[in-house]
Motif scaffolding. Sequence first.
Motif, PDB file in Angstrom:
ATOM      1  N   ASP A  55      -2.992   4.351   4.876  1.00 49.63           N
ATOM      2  CA  ASP A  55      -3.279   5.175   3.709  1.00 49.63           C
ATOM      3  C   ASP A  55      -3.508   4.278   2.493  1.00 49.63           C
ATOM      4  N   PRO A  56      -4.715   4.302   1.881  1.00 52.26           N
ATOM      5  CA  PRO A  56      -4.965   3.434   0.720  1.00 52.26           C
ATOM      6  C   PRO A  56      -4.117   3.788  -0.492  1.00 52.26           C
ATOM      7  N   ALA A  57      -3.577   5.022  -0.535  1.00 53.27           N
ATOM      8  CA  ALA A  57      -2.729   5.427  -1.654  1.00 53.27           C
ATOM      9  C   ALA A  57      -1.280   4.984  -1.476  1.00 53.27           C
ATOM     10  N   HIS A  58      -0.950   4.431  -0.324  1.00 54.88           N
ATOM     11  CA  HIS A  58       0.407   3.971  -0.040  1.00 54.88           C
ATOM     12  C   HIS A  58       0.693   2.747  -0.898  1.00 54.88           C
ATOM     13  N   ASP A  59       1.727   2.801  -1.745  1.00 59.33           N
ATOM     14  CA  ASP A  59       1.960   1.701  -2.680  1.00 59.33           C
ATOM     15  C   ASP A  59       3.023   0.713  -2.228  1.00 59.33           C
ATOM     16  N   ASP A  60       3.481   0.812  -0.990  1.00 51.68           N
ATOM     17  CA  ASP A  60       4.483  -0.143  -0.510  1.00 51.68           C
ATOM     18  C   ASP A  60       3.972  -1.579  -0.587  1.00 51.68           C
ATOM     19  N   ALA A  61       2.665  -1.758  -0.311  1.00 51.39           N
ATOM     20  CA  ALA A  61       2.114  -3.113  -0.284  1.00 51.39           C
ATOM     21  C   ALA A  61       2.270  -3.818  -1.629  1.00 51.39           C
ATOM     22  N   GLN A  62       2.071  -3.080  -2.718  1.00 53.35           N
ATOM     23  CA  GLN A  62       2.199  -3.687  -4.044  1.00 53.35           C
ATOM     24  C   GLN A  62       3.613  -4.223  -4.257  1.00 53.35           C
TER      25      GLN A  62
ATOM     26  N   ALA B  42       6.541 -12.704  -3.683  1.00 50.76           N
ATOM     27  CA  ALA B  42       6.330 -13.710  -4.728  1.00 50.76           C
ATOM     28  C   ALA B  42       7.648 -14.290  -5.216  1.00 50.76           C
ATOM     29  N   SER B  43       8.720 -13.529  -5.085  1.00 50.47           N
ATOM     30  CA  SER B  43      10.052 -14.006  -5.493  1.00 50.47           C
ATOM     31  C   SER B  43      10.804 -14.665  -4.349  1.00 50.47           C
ATOM     32  N   LEU B  44      10.144 -14.811  -3.214  1.00 51.51           N
ATOM     33  CA  LEU B  44      10.731 -15.480  -2.048  1.00 51.51           C
ATOM     34  C   LEU B  44       9.809 -16.622  -1.624  1.00 51.51           C
ATOM     35  N   PRO B  45       9.628 -17.608  -2.479  1.00 47.88           N
ATOM     36  CA  PRO B  45       8.646 -18.659  -2.180  1.00 47.88           C
ATOM     37  C   PRO B  45       8.984 -19.497  -0.961  1.00 47.88           C
ATOM     38  N   GLY B  46      10.247 -19.519  -0.591  1.00 47.95           N
ATOM     39  CA  GLY B  46      10.626 -20.319   0.562  1.00 47.95           C
ATOM     40  C   GLY B  46      10.429 -19.628   1.896  1.00 47.95           C
ATOM     41  N   ALA B  47      10.097 -18.349   1.869  1.00 49.61           N
ATOM     42  CA  ALA B  47       9.928 -17.593   3.110  1.00 49.61           C
ATOM     43  C   ALA B  47       8.470 -17.593   3.547  1.00 49.61           C
ATOM     44  N   GLU B  48       8.260 -17.558   4.842  1.00 53.19           N
ATOM     45  CA  GLU B  48       6.912 -17.390   5.385  1.00 53.19           C
ATOM     46  C   GLU B  48       6.588 -15.896   5.422  1.00 53.19           C
ATOM     47  N   SER B  49       5.391 -15.557   4.989  1.00 56.63           N
ATOM     48  CA  SER B  49       4.997 -14.149   4.920  1.00 56.63           C
ATOM     49  C   SER B  49       3.937 -13.853   5.965  1.00 56.63           C
ATOM     50  N   VAL B  50       4.218 -12.858   6.805  1.00 63.28           N
ATOM     51  CA  VAL B  50       3.272 -12.417   7.826  1.00 63.28           C
ATOM     52  C   VAL B  50       2.849 -10.989   7.502  1.00 63.28           C
ATOM     53  N   VAL B  51       1.550 -10.770   7.403  1.00 63.50           N
ATOM     54  CA  VAL B  51       1.010  -9.431   7.154  1.00 63.50           C
ATOM     55  C   VAL B  51       0.163  -9.031   8.358  1.00 63.50           C
ATOM     56  N   LEU B  52       0.560  -7.958   9.006  1.00 65.37           N
ATOM     57  CA  LEU B  52      -0.179  -7.441  10.158  1.00 65.37           C
ATOM     58  C   LEU B  52      -1.104  -6.338   9.657  1.00 65.37           C
ATOM     59  N   THR B  53      -2.401  -6.552   9.788  1.00 64.98           N
ATOM     60  CA  THR B  53      -3.377  -5.617   9.235  1.00 64.98           C
ATOM     61  C   THR B  53      -3.427  -4.335  10.051  1.00 64.98           C
ATOM     62  N   ALA B  54      -3.890  -3.278   9.408  1.00 68.64           N
ATOM     63  CA  ALA B  54      -4.015  -1.987  10.084  1.00 68.64           C
ATOM     64  C   ALA B  54      -4.962  -2.084  11.268  1.00 68.64           C
ATOM     65  N   ALA B  55      -5.967  -2.960  11.160  1.00 71.56           N
ATOM     66  CA  ALA B  55      -6.956  -3.086  12.244  1.00 71.56           C
ATOM     67  C   ALA B  55      -6.338  -3.676  13.510  1.00 71.56           C
TER      68      ALA B  55
ATOM     69  N   VAL C   1       0.402   8.838  11.517  1.00 72.98           N
ATOM     70  CA  VAL C   1       0.685   9.827  12.559  1.00 72.98           C
ATOM     71  C   VAL C   1      -0.573  10.612  12.912  1.00 72.98           C
ATOM     72  N   TYR C   2      -1.264  11.103  11.902  1.00 69.07           N
ATOM     73  CA  TYR C   2      -2.461  11.915  12.153  1.00 69.07           C
ATOM     74  C   TYR C   2      -3.584  11.075  12.759  1.00 69.07           C
ATOM     75  N   ALA C   3      -3.753   9.838  12.273  1.00 70.32           N
ATOM     76  CA  ALA C   3      -4.798   8.975  12.823  1.00 70.32           C
ATOM     77  C   ALA C   3      -4.524   8.669  14.295  1.00 70.32           C
ATOM     78  N   GLY C   4      -3.258   8.390  14.620  1.00 69.17           N
ATOM     79  CA  GLY C   4      -2.909   8.108  16.009  1.00 69.17           C
ATOM     80  C   GLY C   4      -3.073   9.320  16.898  1.00 69.17           C
ATOM     81  N   ALA C   5      -2.723  10.495  16.388  1.00 71.83           N
ATOM     82  CA  ALA C   5      -2.873  11.717  17.184  1.00 71.83           C
ATOM     83  C   ALA C   5      -4.342  11.996  17.489  1.00 71.83           C
ATOM     84  N   ARG C   6      -5.219  11.706  16.522  1.00 75.05           N
ATOM     85  CA  ARG C   6      -6.656  11.902  16.781  1.00 75.05           C
ATOM     86  C   ARG C   6      -7.160  10.910  17.816  1.00 75.05           C
ATOM     87  N   ARG C   7      -6.799   9.638  17.637  1.00 71.40           N
ATOM     88  CA  ARG C   7      -7.312   8.599  18.534  1.00 71.40           C
ATOM     89  C   ARG C   7      -6.818   8.800  19.976  1.00 71.40           C
TER      90      ARG C   7
END
Length: 610
Positions: free
Chosen positions: A260-267, A274-287, A535-541
């Motif tokens: 959902d592009p309106a989902h603001d968790d990512a921000q 940004a406040s955890l510079p010593g940690a490695e960050s992994v982002v798993l894309t929706a694709a 949920v809805y996207a998965g149910a359609r697919r």
Amino acid sequence: MEFLVLPDNPDGAAAARTTRPEPEPAKVITHASGRPWIVGTWDDGEMLTVSRGRKRLALLGCFRTTPADLHSALSGSGDVAALDVFLRSVPGSHHAITSFDGEVRVQGSLSGVREVFHASVEGVTCAADRADTLAARTGGDIDTRVLAGHLLSQQPWPLHGRPVWRGVECLAPGHYLRIRPDGSHRAVRWWSPPPAELTLAQGARRVRRALGDAIAARTGSTPALGCDLSGGMDSTSLAFLADRQEDCRRLVTVRREAADPAHDDAQWALRAAASLPGAESVVLTAAELPLSFAGQLACDDDLEAPYPWSRVKAVAAHVARQLALRGVHLQLTGHGGDELFSPAPSFYHALARSEGLRSVRDLRAARSMYRWPLGAMLRNLLRDPSYRQWLTTASTSLTEPAGGPTEPFTGWGAHPRLPAWATPEAVEGCAALLREAVDRATPPHSPEAAQHEIVHAVRQCGTKIRLTDRLTSRSGVAYHAPYLDDQVVTAALSVRLADRLRVEQPKPVLAAAMRETVPDALLDRTTKGEASAEVYAGARRHKAELLTLTEDMRLARLGLVDGTALRAALLAPHPAARTFIPVVTTLACESWLRSVEAARTRARRQEGAA
């Protein structure tokens, strides 16, 4: 990890010989007598054992203690009951198993992440961490009434936690199993919910200390620690606590991109990273992430019970594989934070009764948030049923239409409902279980409704974590929820009801606990993302696979559902997620039944070949 605990007698030794073939050779730890005590499979780092004369003490799971501490506990204990204080003090999530000159004590965790099941095997009581482990040894079949209970909108106590396998029992929270030398047993209470009397400041300090200990119990056991970083307060707090641990050699945060592009968790997750510079960050894309409901037709070898998070099992497995590729073998999740620190709608009923007129401001805010009609809210506040009365009403209202989000609840929560496709047999089976609970005068987890609801929510979450851990562990990644550790649960329950709620501050207790650990801007977030788009996207697919589950339904063969009605519900539009959730729950039960059937077919073929 999987284990069986045996009594110290010849029949217990005979029960050990009935152990089914395992994928890997079983390990055996013995009583002082030399007879088998604990039989199973576990990694070396998951087990700590000590002995002193004819006393034995073992911890299985994750813990922060030393062999010297265990030796000291043994030397000061003349009976297994004397270990209560010591075991309460050990941070982490673990089973505790003792053998004192033939007397056995088996204890799990309050949340059920470390559960204790027991059954009679070869005429003696044996305990295990899995219900299907015991069912395979006793020949127990599926209890269709209990399975029908998994179709409920929510399983109330004592239906929740009741094994779906006949002949297998589960301990109530706060109890341990005591097995006598003759193989008989009894359940003994070692914990009760604490009085809710700490101020916000006092409770915050206790929560902070308990969460810090929970993280410390895990960081020392792995060179690389993974942690969800969704952007919410729960996972963010864990990530910052882990980053502050001196023995956390490598922290890897993982975030799943929302559909959902309106989902603001990512921000918020980006701000936290940004406040955890010593940690490695992994982002798993929706694709790259599997959609909800992927792999629903694949059979599973975990047969303990239907998996409540079945729709996202492919997602959890994918995340675990990605972490394993990066050398991470333990993943922290923020699950359990909502259950402990976000009051359920029914909390306001308990708050009004404990605070009187001082709760008016909070009730006004709740009415606005949940859109409760004034008359309905006032009528609800006037009702104050006992738990027994609440269960009685639940047994007679299983098929009534759910009131929806605008219906206020009494302090014990919403009454459970069965979906429209449940058969009369399923309705009667669930009603009979509830009536039996009434006849036995089953007590709630706490006489205080708000405390009961939190313990029950924690137990429900613990079941999901336990089953998810076994799923992710296949990729070599353990799945841990520090919020569900005993000390954290106890600390959260110790805070006064009035201090658990602030109109202007979500989760005030957790926010206060994390004030000097997590940046204020992150703790003051007032929004919350939701995942209905996935949920809805998965149910359609995956609709074709879901429809396949409605064909020749095993639930229908058992007389529990009308497959045609379920299929119609699956094909119908669902503008509100709450009307689609019963469909998801039913399909999870169907998927589990097909896995049981496949396992039995495979076992028959193996026996025939042998």
